[in-house]
Design an enzyme around this catalytic site. Structure first.
Site, PDB file in Angstrom:
ATOM      1  N   ARG A 175       0.856  -1.183   0.000  1.00 35.58           N
ATOM      2  CA  ARG A 175       0.000   0.000   0.000  1.00 35.58           C
ATOM      3  C   ARG A 175       0.895   1.237   0.000  1.00 35.58           C
ATOM      4  O   ARG A 175       2.018   1.205   0.498  1.00 35.58           O
ATOM      5  CB  ARG A 175      -0.911   0.008   1.226  1.00 35.58           C
ATOM      6  CG  ARG A 175      -1.901  -1.161   1.251  1.00 35.58           C
ATOM      7  CD  ARG A 175      -2.688  -1.203   2.553  1.00 35.58           C
ATOM      8  NE  ARG A 175      -3.650  -2.294   2.558  1.00 35.58           N
ATOM      9  CZ  ARG A 175      -3.367  -3.544   2.907  1.00 35.58           C
ATOM     10  NH1 ARG A 175      -2.144  -3.862   3.300  1.00 35.58           N
ATOM     11  NH2 ARG A 175      -4.304  -4.480   2.880  1.00 35.58           N
ATOM     12  N   TYR A 321      -9.706  -9.146  -7.989  1.00 32.07           N
ATOM     13  CA  TYR A 321      -8.680  -8.884  -8.992  1.00 32.07           C
ATOM     14  C   TYR A 321      -8.595 -10.031  -9.995  1.00 32.07           C
ATOM     15  O   TYR A 321      -8.362  -9.811 -11.184  1.00 32.07           O
ATOM     16  CB  TYR A 321      -7.318  -8.694  -8.319  1.00 32.07           C
ATOM     17  CG  TYR A 321      -7.248  -7.479  -7.427  1.00 32.07           C
ATOM     18  CD1 TYR A 321      -7.007  -6.215  -7.954  1.00 32.07           C
ATOM     19  CD2 TYR A 321      -7.402  -7.593  -6.054  1.00 32.07           C
ATOM     20  CE1 TYR A 321      -6.927  -5.094  -7.136  1.00 32.07           C
ATOM     21  CE2 TYR A 321      -7.328  -6.484  -5.226  1.00 32.07           C
ATOM     22  CZ  TYR A 321      -7.092  -5.240  -5.771  1.00 32.07           C
ATOM     23  OH  TYR A 321      -7.021  -4.144  -4.964  1.00 32.07           O
TER      24      TYR A 321
END
Length: 337
Positions: A175, A321
């Protein structure tokens, strides 16, 4: 009566003996109480969440200063104006996060929450008018990354840093807050690549227990897109002294190695995709992480191996995803048309 009195004396004597015993062994109860409170607070929220709340509050303070309105305590009208202003620029979830940060700061300082009926109605209306669903940023594909890498001048400080942010950031899949939080001591250089020790100092979103994890970033097949070579080129400008891995470049030089902000990662990505003719509004810092996960899924990597790299705590998140990757990488009409 005598037996009751005897038990009372015995109880009191036991308490005194216990206090003396603790004193003799050097137990500092005040210190232990402080340490226990610190550990409890640390286990309540991840450090990244605390930084996000602090950032939201600082933004509110700046807005109130510009508007000439008190921030603490704030009037509910001020909150409504601020949230309406935010709503014109950010997502619904971000507006709600700011509202919670303001409420939290007021309660922590002993004030009543300024998030009253009108502010709650504003948030509800915002959700109805715009929807509360997340609109994720587009994933950056390996093909797009190759096109971007070919345009960056790594002989310059800025070009070398941006190439390292993009290529190393894509490869490790952290992240953005965790990526810019890396210090050089969090990286272990080996003959095969770099081991990233995640969570040594700052906890990830899904690691509130502080266990930490390791991510292996390998040398790439192509020199132009190799994340390790890109990192090495950046460190030639930055030097290998301790401190933040990614820092600001001022007037073409590293300077005092001020840590790069998380928002800067989004700016680097947007500038990079715009340079190859893509819409920068569709991309952001998360495009690196989303691109890595999508590319892994398209290459047939298992959910567990992707989760080990991404740090996700739920297989369901990976499946999102994977479904996106399967749209074009799993073609049921292959060889038909």
């Amino acid at each position: 009566m005598n037996s009751v009195r005897h038990r009372s004396i015995s109880t009191g004597t036991s308490a005194v003996i216990e206090q003396l015993r603790l004193f003799d062994f050097g137990v500092d109860l005040a210190r232990l109480r402080s340490q226990a409170q610190t550990l409890i607070a640390a286990g309540t929220r991840a450090a990244n969440t605390e930084r996000a709340y602090a950032s939201d509050w600082r933004q509110f303070l700046r807005w109130c200063e510009a508007a000439g309105r008190p921030a603490l305590p704030a009037a509910e009208e001020t909150i409504c104006f601020y949230l309406a202003d935010l709503a014109s620029r950010v997502k619904v979830a971000t507006v709600a996060h700011h509202a919670f940060a303001i409420r939290r700061r007021h309660l922590a300082q002993g004030f009543d929450t300024p998030i009253g009926r009108d502010a709650l109605a504003l948030l509800a209306g915002l959700r109805r008018s715009r929807g509360s669903e997340q609109r994720p940023k587009a994933a950056l594909s390996p093909e797009q990354l190759r096109a971007i890498a070919g345009r960056l001048d790594r002989n310059t400080c800025l070009g070398a840093r941006n190439a390292a942010v993009l290529l190393f950031g894509f490869a490790c899949g952290l992240r953005r807050a965790d990526l810019v939080a890396l210090n050089l001591e969090d990286l272990e250089f080996t003959s095969l690549g770099v081991v990233v020790h995640v969570g040594r100092r700052l906890r990830e979103k899904n690691d509130q227990a502080g266990r930490g994890r390791e991510v292996a970033v390998f040398y790439g097949h192509a020199r132009e897109t190799c994340p390790i070579l890109a990192l090495d080129a950046w460190l030639e400008h930055r030097s290998r002294s301790p401190g933040p891995v990614f820092c600001r470049c001022d007037r073409g030089a590293v300077g005092d190695r001020v840590r790069l902000g998380a928002a800067s990662v989004a700016m680097i990505v947007r500038n990079a995709v715009e340079a190859i003719g893509l819409d920068p509004a569709a991309y952001g810092a998360h495009s690196l992480r989303a691109g890595m996960i999508t590319a892994c899924a398209a290459a047939g990597a298992s959910d567990s191996s992707i989760m080990q790299r991404s740090g996700h705590g739920s297989v369901e998140m990976i499946k999102r995803y994977r479904r996106h990757a399967d749209l074009f990488y799993a073609n049921p009409l292959a060889g038909v048309l």
